[in-house]
Design a protein around this motif. Sequence first.
Motif, PDB file in Angstrom:
ATOM      1  N   ILE A  55      48.873  37.919  43.381  1.00  0.00           N
ATOM      2  CA  ILE A  55      49.882  38.822  43.948  1.00  0.00           C
ATOM      3  C   ILE A  55      51.272  38.233  43.756  1.00  0.00           C
ATOM      4  O   ILE A  55      52.221  38.948  43.407  1.00  0.00           O
ATOM      5  CB  ILE A  55      49.581  39.106  45.434  1.00  0.00           C
ATOM      6  N   ASP A  56      51.403  36.929  43.947  1.00  0.00           N
ATOM      7  CA  ASP A  56      52.684  36.263  43.737  1.00  0.00           C
ATOM      8  C   ASP A  56      53.162  36.439  42.298  1.00  0.00           C
ATOM      9  O   ASP A  56      54.329  36.771  42.056  1.00  0.00           O
ATOM     10  CB  ASP A  56      52.560  34.780  44.091  1.00  0.00           C
ATOM     11  N   ILE A  57      52.288  36.225  41.352  1.00  0.00           N
ATOM     12  CA  ILE A  57      52.649  36.394  39.932  1.00  0.00           C
ATOM     13  C   ILE A  57      53.026  37.845  39.650  1.00  0.00           C
ATOM     14  O   ILE A  57      54.021  38.126  38.972  1.00  0.00           O
ATOM     15  CB  ILE A  57      51.490  35.934  39.018  1.00  0.00           C
ATOM     16  N   PHE A  58      52.267  38.786  40.178  1.00  0.00           N
ATOM     17  CA  PHE A  58      52.546  40.207  39.966  1.00  0.00           C
ATOM     18  C   PHE A  58      53.919  40.576  40.522  1.00  0.00           C
ATOM     19  O   PHE A  58      54.695  41.278  39.866  1.00  0.00           O
ATOM     20  CB  PHE A  58      51.453  41.052  40.629  1.00  0.00           C
ATOM     21  N   LEU A  59      54.235  40.103  41.726  1.00  0.00           N
ATOM     22  CA  LEU A  59      55.542  40.410  42.316  1.00  0.00           C
ATOM     23  C   LEU A  59      56.683  39.763  41.553  1.00  0.00           C
ATOM     24  O   LEU A  59      57.735  40.393  41.375  1.00  0.00           O
ATOM     25  CB  LEU A  59      55.556  39.974  43.788  1.00  0.00           C
ATOM     26  N   LYS A  60      56.494  38.570  41.058  1.00  0.00           N
ATOM     27  CA  LYS A  60      57.546  37.890  40.302  1.00  0.00           C
ATOM     28  C   LYS A  60      57.805  38.592  38.968  1.00  0.00           C
ATOM     29  O   LYS A  60      58.938  38.550  38.464  1.00  0.00           O
ATOM     30  CB  LYS A  60      57.185  36.426  40.063  1.00  0.00           C
TER      31      LYS A  60
END
Length: 64
Positions: A55-60
């Motif tokens: 999720i962190d990678i997707f948001l970034k």
Amino acid sequence: MQNGAYEAFRSIDVPEEKAVKAAAALSKRDDDVGILKADMSLLKWMMGFVLAFQIDIFLKMFIH
């Protein structure tokens, strides 16, 4: 647990040898269930970490 299971089997007239074996099998089963619960707890934490990381990678990708 083994003693309680043994007494329960003996109370319904199960022969002593079979009652001892059945109580031992139930005790082994309880140990196996405990191990599986510990493994499932570890897997839940691992999946939570991986999901949070993804999720962190997707948001970034979309915020930057």
